[in-house]
Design a protein around this motif. Structure first.
Motif, PDB file in Angstrom:
ATOM      1  N   ARG A 225       4.786   3.132  -5.262  1.00 35.14           N
ATOM      2  CA  ARG A 225       3.927   1.961  -5.477  1.00 35.14           C
ATOM      3  C   ARG A 225       3.961   1.028  -4.267  1.00 35.14           C
ATOM      4  NH1 ARG A 225       6.205   2.376 -10.722  1.00 35.14           N
ATOM      5  NH2 ARG A 225       7.721   0.722 -10.271  1.00 35.14           N
ATOM      6  N   LEU A 226       5.134   0.867  -3.664  1.00 36.31           N
ATOM      7  CA  LEU A 226       5.233   0.036  -2.455  1.00 36.31           C
ATOM      8  C   LEU A 226       4.383   0.603  -1.325  1.00 36.31           C
ATOM      9  CD1 LEU A 226       9.005  -0.968  -1.985  1.00 36.31           C
ATOM     10  CD2 LEU A 226       7.062  -2.496  -2.369  1.00 36.31           C
ATOM     11  N   ILE A 227       4.437   1.901  -1.135  1.00 41.74           N
ATOM     12  CA  ILE A 227       3.681   2.537  -0.053  1.00 41.74           C
ATOM     13  C   ILE A 227       2.180   2.389  -0.293  1.00 41.74           C
ATOM     14  CG2 ILE A 227       3.186   4.730   1.094  1.00 41.74           C
ATOM     15  CD1 ILE A 227       6.112   5.533   0.434  1.00 41.74           C
ATOM     16  N   THR A 228       1.759   2.574  -1.542  1.00 48.09           N
ATOM     17  CA  THR A 228       0.341   2.416  -1.876  1.00 48.09           C
ATOM     18  C   THR A 228      -0.125   0.988  -1.599  1.00 48.09           C
ATOM     19  OG1 THR A 228       0.464   4.129  -3.587  1.00 48.09           O
ATOM     20  CG2 THR A 228      -1.366   2.558  -3.736  1.00 48.09           C
ATOM     21  N   ALA A 229       0.690   0.015  -1.996  1.00 48.23           N
ATOM     22  CA  ALA A 229       0.346  -1.389  -1.744  1.00 48.23           C
ATOM     23  C   ALA A 229       0.286  -1.668  -0.248  1.00 48.23           C
ATOM     24  CB  ALA A 229       1.368  -2.296  -2.415  1.00 48.23           C
ATOM     25  N   ALA A 230       1.223  -1.086   0.514  1.00 50.49           N
ATOM     26  CA  ALA A 230       1.241  -1.295   1.969  1.00 50.49           C
ATOM     27  C   ALA A 230      -0.016  -0.733   2.616  1.00 50.49           C
ATOM     28  CB  ALA A 230       2.485  -0.659   2.575  1.00 50.49           C
ATOM     29  N   GLU A 231      -0.494   0.401   2.132  1.00 41.28           N
ATOM     30  CA  GLU A 231      -1.722   0.986   2.676  1.00 41.28           C
ATOM     31  C   GLU A 231      -2.917   0.065   2.429  1.00 41.28           C
ATOM     32  OE1 GLU A 231      -0.480   5.716   2.149  1.00 41.28           O
ATOM     33  OE2 GLU A 231      -1.741   4.718   0.649  1.00 41.28           O
ATOM     34  N   GLN A 232      -2.963  -0.540   1.247  1.00 44.59           N
ATOM     35  CA  GLN A 232      -4.046  -1.475   0.936  1.00 44.59           C
ATOM     36  C   GLN A 232      -3.945  -2.733   1.802  1.00 44.59           C
ATOM     37  OE1 GLN A 232      -3.333  -1.925  -3.264  1.00 44.59           O
ATOM     38  NE2 GLN A 232      -4.382  -0.011  -3.791  1.00 44.59           N
ATOM     39  N   GLU A 233      -2.713  -3.200   2.001  1.00 45.95           N
ATOM     40  CA  GLU A 233      -2.504  -4.378   2.846  1.00 45.95           C
ATOM     41  C   GLU A 233      -2.878  -4.102   4.298  1.00 45.95           C
ATOM     42  OE1 GLU A 233       1.150  -5.820  -0.040  1.00 45.95           O
ATOM     43  OE2 GLU A 233       1.548  -4.888   1.907  1.00 45.95           O
ATOM     44  N   LEU A 234      -2.576  -2.898   4.771  1.00 40.67           N
ATOM     45  CA  LEU A 234      -2.952  -2.528   6.138  1.00 40.67           C
ATOM     46  C   LEU A 234      -4.470  -2.567   6.306  1.00 40.67           C
ATOM     47  CD1 LEU A 234      -0.639   0.487   7.045  1.00 40.67           C
ATOM     48  CD2 LEU A 234      -0.826  -1.643   8.297  1.00 40.67           C
ATOM     49  N   ALA A 235      -5.162  -1.987   5.343  1.00 38.06           N
ATOM     50  CA  ALA A 235      -6.627  -1.914   5.429  1.00 38.06           C
ATOM     51  C   ALA A 235      -7.251  -3.304   5.446  1.00 38.06           C
ATOM     52  CB  ALA A 235      -7.177  -1.103   4.270  1.00 38.06           C
ATOM     53  N   ALA A 236      -6.601  -4.272   4.756  1.00 41.11           N
ATOM     54  CA  ALA A 236      -7.151  -5.629   4.680  1.00 41.11           C
ATOM     55  C   ALA A 236      -6.611  -6.552   5.754  1.00 41.11           C
ATOM     56  CB  ALA A 236      -6.842  -6.215   3.295  1.00 41.11           C
ATOM     57  N   SER A 237      -5.666  -6.075   6.562  1.00 35.37           N
ATOM     58  CA  SER A 237      -4.981  -6.947   7.510  1.00 35.37           C
ATOM     59  C   SER A 237      -5.881  -7.356   8.669  1.00 35.37           C
ATOM     60  CB  SER A 237      -3.742  -6.247   8.075  1.00 35.37           C
ATOM     61  OG  SER A 237      -3.170  -7.006   9.124  1.00 35.37           O
TER      62      SER A 237
END
Length: 243
Positions: A225-237
């Motif tokens: 779940r952390l990795i999935t959230a990090a991927e979403q955060e990267l895309a929005a960064s």
């Protein structure tokens, strides 16, 4: 003795600068794969270094799998699939040359490795790594509370490196140390998304609680779940590198 040590440190720094210069050129494609490097005398003159210093730098890059040295055909750049992509220097050069690819590959590697590392950590939780995981999470919480993103990224990197080592598998522990540069780069970009640091803390707490309780499946799921959230955060960064 102090003067001698300073001179040695200066030589090491100059040596590393030369390695960095050549390494960046290779990674950027300025020296293409299969093509010999310029003649030693010419390249040394261009770089403003001695032939001996150039040879030492070439040997260092050959040890990273980037160059092959042959007496008759010269020193050639090897194809990138032969490079040691876990080398810390090479990771730093890739971060500069193609940060999008490094971010993608780091995310893919995390998905492959971290869930099983968390499962192993839960199984071997008595090996002394729990205090380090607790300390890293506490440092993340403190950094987030005072708005210190650099300190947060550093503590986050320590948390995930420790998690990789906590399962007692020495290869995973070495992998964590090797990809330290990539992890730090990954977190430095993802935490630029507003609220990312705050929202990730409960997920890290869930990982730590599951590892502490010996719940391997829960620990693996929490990391995923952390990795999935990090991927979403990267895309929005706002710091995500442009194509």
């Amino acid at each position: 003795m102090e003067i001698v040590e300073k001179r040695r440190a200066g030589r090491r720094t100059g040596h590393q600068r030369l390695i960095d210069d050549l390494g960046r050129r290779i990674v950027s494609g300025a020296f293409p794969a299969g093509v010999p490097l310029p003649v030693e005398d010419l390249l040394a003159a261009e770089l403003g270094v001695s032939r001996g210093a150039l040879r030492e730098a070439v040997k260092a890059l050959a040890a990273k799998g980037m160059l092959v040295i042959r007496p008759r055909t010269g020193t050639r750049v090897l194809p990138s699939d032969e490079w040691n992509h876990l080398d810390r220097d090479l990771l730093a050069w890739q971060q500069e040359s193609d940060p999008r690819q490094l971010l993608r590959e780091t995310g893919e590697l995390r998905r492959i490795v971290e869930p099983e590392a968390a499962r192993l950590a839960a199984k071997h939780r008595g090996n002394g790594h729990l205090p380090a995981l607790n300390a890293a999470l506490a440092a993340m919480e403190e950094a987030e509370a005072r708005g210190d993103r650099a300190a947060y990224v550093e503590a986050d990197t320590v948390f995930h490196r420790t998690l990789l080592a906590a399962g007692g598998n020495r290869l995973l522990g070495s992998l964590g140390r090797a990809i330290d540069v990539a992890l730090r780069h990954h977190f430095a970009i993802s935490t630029q998304t507003p609220g990312a640091a705050t929202s990730s803390l409960p997920g890290h707490r869930a990982v730590l609680d599951a590892v502490t309780a010996g719940r391997g499946a829960d620990a693996a799921a929490a990391v995923t779940r952390l990795i999935t959230a990090a991927e979403q955060e990267l895309a929005a960064s706002p710091g995500f590198p442009a194509p």
